[in-house]
Design an enzyme around this catalytic site. Structure first.
Site, mmCIF file in Angstrom:
data_model
loop_
_atom_site.group_PDB
_atom_site.id
_atom_site.type_symbol
_atom_site.label_atom_id
_atom_site.label_comp_id
_atom_site.label_asym_id
_atom_site.label_seq_id
_atom_site.Cartn_x
_atom_site.Cartn_y
_atom_site.Cartn_z
ATOM 1 N N SER A 141 1.259 4.876 -4.434
ATOM 2 C CA SER A 141 0.771 4.041 -5.359
ATOM 3 C C SER A 141 -0.636 4.875 -5.695
ATOM 4 C CB SER A 141 0.710 2.669 -5.079
ATOM 5 O OG SER A 141 0.627 1.902 -6.046
ATOM 6 N N ASP A 269 10.375 0.083 -11.066
ATOM 7 C CA ASP A 269 9.141 -0.414 -10.407
ATOM 8 C C ASP A 269 8.417 -1.635 -11.527
ATOM 9 O OD1 ASP A 269 6.368 -0.677 -9.574
ATOM 10 O OD2 ASP A 269 6.735 1.503 -8.989
ATOM 11 N N HIS A 297 8.782 -0.815 -6.425
ATOM 12 C CA HIS A 297 7.592 -0.251 -5.898
ATOM 13 C C HIS A 297 7.563 -0.128 -4.694
ATOM 14 C CE1 HIS A 297 3.547 0.782 -6.829
ATOM 15 N NE2 HIS A 297 2.756 0.106 -5.896
#
Length: 334
Positions: A141, A269, A297
């Site tokens: 991320s 996501d 995610h």
């Protein structure tokens, strides 16, 4: 990556939330870490956790470095899964914590941000200097955007530090990611979750450094865009949130990468709109794009209840280790 989400977890939100809260993370023992505290060039500190309950198979075994996501740590579900992968294969494993994410607030008048390529470069150079074997790095991320931003900035020099890099579910177009997380269900659930930890840390930073930002405006911030506009951007040299997103996003710099690089994003996501992801013509020959339909995610649970999150670390880790001939020799030996 040939990933297929389990039928009992339909949709990107369930594939995000369930793995983080309920899925299994390891096949072996839970990782135990040994912590090192490093003094940064600006006389602040950051903490690095080293996997300690599994010794590397060889003195020159590869080192796998993981850069965590927003408000993450070495105890995030994906970090423990990557640690389990490293332990199983006899690798060294380290998680450098971004400033303020190791359980103790850093001292300087700054925190961390998505485009902190200078910090990434300093960390990786120090790890390279103290490790005998090859080094590979994965960022998850926020950490993945920062890692790719560094790889693009470093160009050919990156190969002197690491052999390969990977990003997982990274919002490499920060403006698009900010818009996505600020709407509807995402705003209600994910934004609320992040701000619940970010606002108190920011206010503690204000107590350390009175006048650093407008505390009343920050406490009134309703989404990550407003938080970034008040706190993240000005503390790290950006004019505002828009300037921060434009200059810190890795997407415009992917074509500059000159080492093997993997960019993995699930098409469902909730944080990263599929339309914002780069095409092959935007990244150059050194970058591999994986676009599975499912996974959410940083989820990617397998199909066995309650689910296991080692699927993604196994595939990403194997890609990193097979990215260069020297890695392949280590993998075969292991």
């Amino acid at each position: 990556m040939n990933y297929r989400a389990p039928w009992w977890l339909p949709g990107g939100n369930l594939q995000t939330i369930w793995p983080a809260l309920y899925a299994r993370r390891v096949f072996g023992e839970l990782p135990q870490y040994r912590r090192e505290r490093w003094t940064t060039p600006d006389r602040d500190f950051l903490d690095v956790d080293w996997l300690s309950n599994s010794a590397p198979t060889f003195p020159k075994a590869p080192l796998l470095v993981l850069f965590h996501g927003l408000e993450g740590s070495s105890r995030s579900h994906y970090a423990e899964a990557f640690a389990d992968f490293a332990a199983e294969r006899g690798l060294a494993f380290a998680v450098p914590h971004f400033r303020g994410c190791s359980g103790e607030l850093n001292q300087g008048p700054r925190a961390y941000h998505s485009g902190d390529h200078e910090e990434i470069g300093w960390i990786l150079s120090r790890l390279r200097a103290q490790h005998q074997g090859p080094v590979v790095a994965v960022g998850v991320s926020l950490g993945g955007n920062a890692l790719m931003r560094w790889a693009g900035e470093a160009g050919t020099e990156a190969g002197n530090v690491v052999s390969a890099v990977a990003s997982v579910c990274s919002p490499i177009d920060l403006a698009a990611g900010s818009q996505a997380i600020g709407r509807g269900f995402n705003r209600l659930v994910y934004t609320t979750m992040f701000l619940r930890s970010m606002k108190p840390k920011a206010m503690e930073k204000l107590r350390q450094h009175p006048g650093l930002f407008d505390g009343e405006r920050l406490m009134a911030a309703r989404d990550l865009y407003e938080f970034d506009d008040i706190f993240t951007a000005p503390l790290h040299g950006f004019r505002n949130a828009d300037d921060y997103y434009a200059r810190a996003s890795a997407k415009p710099h992917l074509h500059r990468i000159r080492i093997p690089a993997l960019v993995l994003n699930a098409l469902n996501d909730p944080f990263v709109p599929a339309a914002s992801l780069p095409g092959p013509h935007e990244v150059g020959s050194f970058v591999t794009l994986w676009r599975p339909k499912g996974g959410g995610h940083v989820g990617f649970p397998d199909g066995h209840l309650p689910g296991h999150v080692r699927t993604m670390p196994d595939e990403v880790g194997a890609w990193l280790l097979h990215s260069l001939p020297e890695m392949s020799r280590f993998v075969k030996a292991l």
